[in-house]
Design a protein around this motif. Structure first.
Motif, PDB file in Angstrom:
ATOM      1  N   SER A  59       0.849  -1.193   0.000  1.00 21.03           N
ATOM      2  CA  SER A  59       0.000   0.000   0.000  1.00 21.03           C
ATOM      3  C   SER A  59       0.883   1.241   0.000  1.00 21.03           C
ATOM      4  O   SER A  59       1.803   1.361   0.810  1.00 21.03           O
ATOM      5  CB  SER A  59      -0.893   0.028   1.241  1.00 21.03           C
ATOM      6  OG  SER A  59      -1.801  -1.037   1.215  1.00 21.03           O
TER       7      SER A  59
ATOM      8  N   GLN B 146      -2.854  11.669   8.483  1.00 22.62           N
ATOM      9  CA  GLN B 146      -3.784  10.814   9.218  1.00 22.62           C
ATOM     10  C   GLN B 146      -4.990  10.457   8.353  1.00 22.62           C
ATOM     11  O   GLN B 146      -5.508   9.349   8.420  1.00 22.62           O
ATOM     12  CB  GLN B 146      -4.253  11.513  10.499  1.00 22.62           C
ATOM     13  CG  GLN B 146      -3.165  11.729  11.506  1.00 22.62           C
ATOM     14  CD  GLN B 146      -2.788  10.464  12.261  1.00 22.62           C
ATOM     15  OE1 GLN B 146      -3.451   9.447  12.191  1.00 22.62           O
ATOM     16  NE2 GLN B 146      -1.702  10.544  12.987  1.00 22.62           N
ATOM     17  N   SER B 147      -5.437  11.401   7.532  1.00 30.00           N
ATOM     18  CA  SER B 147      -6.600  11.142   6.678  1.00 30.00           C
ATOM     19  C   SER B 147      -6.307  10.011   5.688  1.00 30.00           C
ATOM     20  O   SER B 147      -7.189   9.216   5.364  1.00 30.00           O
ATOM     21  CB  SER B 147      -7.011  12.407   5.931  1.00 30.00           C
ATOM     22  OG  SER B 147      -5.941  12.874   5.133  1.00 30.00           O
ATOM     23  N   HIS B 148      -5.064   9.928   5.216  1.00 28.23           N
ATOM     24  CA  HIS B 148      -4.665   8.862   4.294  1.00 28.23           C
ATOM     25  C   HIS B 148      -4.693   7.515   5.016  1.00 28.23           C
ATOM     26  O   HIS B 148      -5.187   6.520   4.488  1.00 28.23           O
ATOM     27  CB  HIS B 148      -3.280   9.165   3.718  1.00 28.23           C
ATOM     28  CG  HIS B 148      -2.801   8.191   2.700  1.00 28.23           C
ATOM     29  ND1 HIS B 148      -3.481   7.925   1.526  1.00 28.23           N
ATOM     30  CD2 HIS B 148      -1.702   7.405   2.675  1.00 28.23           C
ATOM     31  CE1 HIS B 148      -2.817   7.020   0.825  1.00 28.23           C
ATOM     32  NE2 HIS B 148      -1.729   6.688   1.506  1.00 28.23           N
TER      33      HIS B 148
ATOM     34  N   ALA C 183      -6.485   6.765   7.591  1.00 25.57           N
ATOM     35  CA  ALA C 183      -7.875   6.437   7.911  1.00 25.57           C
ATOM     36  C   ALA C 183      -8.558   5.712   6.755  1.00 25.57           C
ATOM     37  O   ALA C 183      -9.482   4.923   6.972  1.00 25.57           O
ATOM     38  CB  ALA C 183      -8.647   7.700   8.265  1.00 25.57           C
ATOM     39  N   GLU C 184      -8.098   5.962   5.535  1.00 25.47           N
ATOM     40  CA  GLU C 184      -8.664   5.311   4.352  1.00 25.47           C
ATOM     41  C   GLU C 184      -8.116   3.902   4.145  1.00 25.47           C
ATOM     42  O   GLU C 184      -8.580   3.186   3.253  1.00 25.47           O
ATOM     43  CB  GLU C 184      -8.380   6.152   3.108  1.00 25.47           C
ATOM     44  CG  GLU C 184      -9.019   7.516   3.138  1.00 25.47           C
ATOM     45  CD  GLU C 184      -8.500   8.433   2.042  1.00 25.47           C
ATOM     46  OE1 GLU C 184      -7.600   8.022   1.271  1.00 25.47           O
ATOM     47  OE2 GLU C 184      -8.995   9.572   1.968  1.00 25.47           O
ATOM     48  N   MET C 185      -7.113   3.522   4.942  1.00 29.04           N
ATOM     49  CA  MET C 185      -6.466   2.220   4.785  1.00 29.04           C
ATOM     50  C   MET C 185      -6.420   1.484   6.128  1.00 29.04           C
ATOM     51  O   MET C 185      -5.374   1.395   6.760  1.00 29.04           O
ATOM     52  CB  MET C 185      -5.051   2.405   4.250  1.00 29.04           C
ATOM     53  CG  MET C 185      -4.970   3.135   2.940  1.00 29.04           C
ATOM     54  SD  MET C 185      -3.283   3.284   2.295  1.00 29.04           S
ATOM     55  CE  MET C 185      -2.436   4.122   3.627  1.00 29.04           C
ATOM     56  N   PRO C 186      -7.538   0.971   6.594  1.00 30.04           N
ATOM     57  CA  PRO C 186      -7.562   0.332   7.906  1.00 30.04           C
ATOM     58  C   PRO C 186      -6.603  -0.848   8.041  1.00 30.04           C
ATOM     59  O   PRO C 186      -6.049  -1.081   9.114  1.00 30.04           O
ATOM     60  CB  PRO C 186      -9.014  -0.107   8.094  1.00 30.04           C
ATOM     61  CG  PRO C 186      -9.639  -0.028   6.754  1.00 30.04           C
ATOM     62  CD  PRO C 186      -8.839   0.946   5.946  1.00 30.04           C
TER      63      PRO C 186
ATOM     64  N   SER D  47      -3.318   0.750   8.938  1.00 27.53           N
ATOM     65  CA  SER D  47      -3.375   1.305  10.289  1.00 27.53           C
ATOM     66  C   SER D  47      -3.278   0.219  11.354  1.00 27.53           C
ATOM     67  O   SER D  47      -2.638   0.409  12.385  1.00 27.53           O
ATOM     68  CB  SER D  47      -4.670   2.090  10.494  1.00 27.53           C
ATOM     69  OG  SER D  47      -4.708   3.183   9.611  1.00 27.53           O
TER      70      SER D  47
ATOM     71  N   SER E 226      -6.168  15.181  14.754  1.00 32.46           N
ATOM     72  CA  SER E 226      -6.677  14.484  13.569  1.00 32.46           C
ATOM     73  C   SER E 226      -6.038  14.979  12.275  1.00 32.46           C
ATOM     74  O   SER E 226      -6.156  14.335  11.238  1.00 32.46           O
ATOM     75  CB  SER E 226      -8.195  14.630  13.475  1.00 32.46           C
ATOM     76  OG  SER E 226      -8.537  15.985  13.235  1.00 32.46           O
TER      77      SER E 226
END
Length: 110
Positions: free
Chosen positions: A3, A26-28, A30-33, A36, A81
């Protein structure tokens, strides 16, 4: 499976590795659990250099930037965030620098 995390703009040599600039938003993440949940010290990362060369390295450490005020108290310079996750990686053997334009990919464990 890999990824995409970020494209290196700069780097800073530290005692324990190389801090990559910029960090991962962080937003990126959040789109890839799946990233994370699995990103941790020792995680395998691919560095895809602009010349097409790919080198495997590992994540030494990660974290967010904090500042210290005149009273010695720590604080985030922005809302938590919106902070980027700073990555420090091991400098692969035989590599002197991580050039701008290098893509960093997280290798998902099998």
């Amino acid at each position: 499976m890999s990824s995409y995390l970020l494209t290196v703009r700069d780097f800073e040599v530290l005692d324990d590795g190389v801090r990559l600039v910029p960090g991962v938003p962080q937003s990126h993440l959040a789109e890839m659990p799946e990233v994370s949940r699995n990103l941790m010290q020792g995680s395998e990362l691919e560095l895809r250099f602009p010349d097409g060369t790919t080198v495997v390295t590992s994540l030494v450490t990660f974290g967010v930037t904090v500042c210290r005020d005149e009273n010695g108290e720590y604080y985030f310079p922005d809302h938590p965030s919106r902070l980027d996750l700073n990555l420090t990686v091991a400098l692969p053997e035989g590599v002197d620098a991580i050039p701008a334009g290098t893509e960093v990919w997280f290798v998902l464990p099998e």
